[in-house]
Design an enzyme around this catalytic site. Structure first.
Site, PDB file in Angstrom:
ATOM      1  N   SER A   1       0.590   3.178  11.571  1.00 31.82           N
ATOM      2  CA  SER A   1       0.610   1.826  11.011  1.00 31.82           C
ATOM      3  C   SER A   1       1.989   1.418  10.540  1.00 31.82           C
ATOM      4  O   SER A   1       2.917   1.333  11.320  1.00 31.82           O
ATOM      5  CB  SER A   1      -0.408   1.702   9.870  1.00 31.82           C
ATOM      6  N   HIS A   2       2.122   1.235   9.250  1.00 29.57           N
ATOM      7  CA  HIS A   2       3.343   0.706   8.644  1.00 29.57           C
ATOM      8  C   HIS A   2       4.354   1.784   8.253  1.00 29.57           C
ATOM      9  O   HIS A   2       5.385   1.468   7.686  1.00 29.57           O
ATOM     10  CB  HIS A   2       2.964  -0.117   7.410  1.00 29.57           C
TER      11      HIS A   2
END
Length: 159
Positions: free
Chosen positions: A66-67
């Site tokens: 993800s991030h």
């Protein structure tokens, strides 16, 4: 022929890094991408067993962090209706990721199958995808080996 006959052979291509401990949490496994090869292979094995425990329903596997930083990556298993992996299976993930040998991988699989009363004659189904991180192709290949080891009907949704 044992349901797990090919697992040790495939597993030998994806050895666990020495002195590394993994833990599955609500976000799955997350760490530096290149260290996850054995873990993603083993996640493929567990996705197959999870599908069989759900009478052949499709289990999802997502390779992404993800991030997190680009050098990181992760893997997460998703239950049939898109929900998080059942919490009782998180321990199985951690145990499998930390198995110290190919034979221990097979032993853990057999133990889970027995504990969960899994019908190994059911053909497992897994859908998977990954993001564009540099470690993605390596991890996807490891996942595909895990799925092949247990003759999974797999669907690759790509990037």
């Amino acid at each position: 022929m044992s349901a797990f006959a090919q697992v040790a052979e495939y597993s030998s291509k994806h050895p666990k890094p020495a002195d590394t401990t993994f833990e599955y949490g609500t976000a799955g496994f997350r760490t530096i991408g290149e260290t996850l090869e054995s873990t993603v292979f083993r996640a493929g094995l567990l996705a197959a067993l999870r599908s069989q425990s759900k009478q052949g329903q499709v289990i999802g596997v997502m390779i992404t962090a993800s991030h997190n930083h680009e050098r990181d990556n992760g893997v997460k298993l998703v239950d049939p209706m898109g929900e998080m992996l059942q919490q009782s299976w998180e321990g199985y993930c951690t145990d499998m990721a930390n198995a110290s040998s190919d034979s221990q991988v097979v032993d853990i699989l057999a133990s889970i199958a027995q504990l969960e009363g899994i019908d190994m004659s059911i053909r497992p189904k897994v859908a998977y995808a990954r993001d564009t991180r540099p470690s993605g192709p390596l991890l996807q290949s490891a996942l595909e080996d895990g799925l092949a080891a247990l003759d999974v009907e797999a669907t690759n949704f790509g990037i």
